[in-house]
Design an enzyme around this catalytic site. Structure first.
Site, PDB file in Angstrom:
ATOM      1  CG  ASP A  87      39.582  43.546  44.417  1.00  0.00           C
ATOM      2  OD1 ASP A  87      38.645  43.720  45.213  1.00  0.00           O
ATOM      3  OD2 ASP A  87      39.883  42.425  43.983  1.00  0.00           O
ATOM      4  CG  ASN A 155      42.630  33.798  37.003  1.00  0.00           C
ATOM      5  OD1 ASN A 155      42.465  34.133  38.184  1.00  0.00           O
ATOM      6  ND2 ASN A 155      42.590  34.664  36.009  1.00  0.00           N
ATOM      7  CG  HIS A 157      41.915  36.642  40.451  1.00  0.00           C
ATOM      8  ND1 HIS A 157      41.160  36.789  39.300  1.00  0.00           N
ATOM      9  CD2 HIS A 157      41.035  36.789  41.473  1.00  0.00           C
ATOM     10  CE1 HIS A 157      39.901  36.998  39.637  1.00  0.00           C
ATOM     11  NE2 HIS A 157      39.793  37.003  40.946  1.00  0.00           N
ATOM     12  CD  GLU A 162      42.837  38.408  36.410  1.00  0.00           C
ATOM     13  OE1 GLU A 162      42.928  37.343  37.058  1.00  0.00           O
ATOM     14  OE2 GLU A 162      41.828  38.716  35.762  1.00  0.00           O
TER      15      GLU A 162
HETATM   16  C1  GLP Z   1      36.895  38.592  42.623  1.00  0.00           C
HETATM   17  C2  GLP Z   1      37.655  39.474  43.567  1.00  0.00           C
HETATM   18  C3  GLP Z   1      38.523  38.673  44.474  1.00  0.00           C
HETATM   19  C4  GLP Z   1      37.725  37.524  45.064  1.00  0.00           C
HETATM   20  C5  GLP Z   1      37.353  36.589  43.968  1.00  0.00           C
HETATM   21  C6  GLP Z   1      36.583  35.366  44.432  1.00  0.00           C
HETATM   22  O1  GLP Z   1      37.558  38.422  41.441  1.00  0.00           O
HETATM   23  N1  GLP Z   1      38.467  40.420  42.876  1.00  0.00           N
HETATM   24  O2  GLP Z   1      39.022  39.508  45.483  1.00  0.00           O
HETATM   25  O3  GLP Z   1      38.514  36.850  45.990  1.00  0.00           O
HETATM   26  O4  GLP Z   1      36.547  37.302  43.072  1.00  0.00           O
HETATM   27  O5  GLP Z   1      35.217  35.630  44.492  1.00  0.00           O
HETATM   28  P1  GLP Z   1      34.097  34.599  44.887  1.00  0.00           P
HETATM   29  O6  GLP Z   1      34.251  34.394  46.355  1.00  0.00           O
HETATM   30  O7  GLP Z   1      32.834  35.285  44.526  1.00  0.00           O
HETATM   31  O8  GLP Z   1      34.326  33.366  44.120  1.00  0.00           O
END
Ligand code: GLP
Length: 265
Positions: A87, A155, A157, A162
């Site tokens: 992403d 949430n 995702h 989302e």
């Molecule tokens: C972001 C990314 C996700 C990732 C998530 C968790 O929103 N779009 O791909 O998995 O955060 O991130 P973190 O590991 O920093 O909690």
């Protein structure tokens, strides 16, 4: 038909039920990160031309650090892999602090010497977002992705899929929810309201899916994703539909929540 034959048929039907998502638990986050890095390395040893989709996020930082060290130690060659990103925020350049492209270049692509022509990047500054989403989706779909690595968001995702994103979705522009924006704000990031993301269908089509999370909070998210029925309210729950191809790597604090949730089911 004799009764015994009927029973045999029943038994066969019962054994075809979907397996559970494989959970690999490690005592510490550091050990879990090492195991995740080893999984990526093993994929490349078995298939030097593997198509791998990489996520960003804090969870991934120790994993990528371990991966770079492991690749150096073992001399496993990453120069033939095809790297995809999961992403990217809309409207960022790779030089922006929040850019996922920049994150992956610095932490994965450059240190692993992945040639530029094999880096499949999302262009955050593309003039037409719909055209860019379609272009990227076509790149992903040229051949199956061998391994997609995931974290889990606040949430539930995955990528930026989302809640309420259909499980059939392909690459699209996501409108970020308040949960995600608050998380980004808490991290002191400049806020971006929209992001490109590989869709849930793109993720589920991968031959192997690795999802990683550490700590009690991530455990609570995994509990919702793995122990309740799949629902678009929790995007990560879609992984249950391809459970035989999914491995979840977590530390003991996360796994304890998932195991407790399973018992109370
Ligand atoms: C972001 C990314 C996700 C990732 C998530 C968790 O929103 N779009 O791909 O998995 O955060 O991130 P973190 O590991 O920093 O909690």
């Amino acid at each position: 038909m004799a009764l015994t034959e009927k029973l045999t048929i029943t038994h066969i039907e019962l054994t075809t039920t979907k397996p559970e998502i494989a959970i690999r638990e490690f005592r510490t986050a550091a050990e879990a990160a090492k195991a995740a890095a080893q999984t990526i390395l093993t994929t490349v040893i078995h298939n030097p031309e593997a198509r791998i989709m990489f996520p960003t996020g804090n969870t991934q930082i120790p994993i990528y650090e371990e991966l770079v060290l492991l690749a150096q130690d073992t001399q496993v060659d990453f120069s033939k892999i095809h790297a995809f990103q999961l992403d990217e925020y809309v409207g960022v350049t790779p030089e922006d602090k929040e850019s996922f492209t920049g994150f992956l270049r610095t932490r994965v692509y450059d240190p692993l010497h992945i040639p530029h022509q094999q880096r499949h990047e999302i262009h955050g500054m593309a003039p037409d977002v719909e055209i860019e989403a379609k272009r990227y989706n076509d790149e992903i779909k040229k051949q199956p992705i061998d391994l997609v690595i995931l974290g889990i968001g606040p949430n539930g995702h995955i990528g930026f899929n989302e809640p309420n994103t259909p499980f059939e979705s392909e690459t699209h522009i996501a409108t970020l929810t308040q949960d995600t924006l608050s998380r980004d704000q808490d991290r002191g990031q400049q806020l971006h309201t929209h992001a490109y993301t590989a869709g849930i269908a793109n993720i589920l089509e991968a031959k192997q899916i690795l999802i990683v999370g550490f700590g009690k909070n991530k455990g609570e998210l995994f509990d919702k994703a793995f122990n309740a029925s799949p629902s678009i309210a929790c995007p990560a729950s879609a992984l249950q539909n391809v459970s035989h191809r999914v491995t979840a790597i977590m530390d003991t604090p996360a796994a304890a929540v998932v195991h407790a949730g399973k018992q109370n089911k």
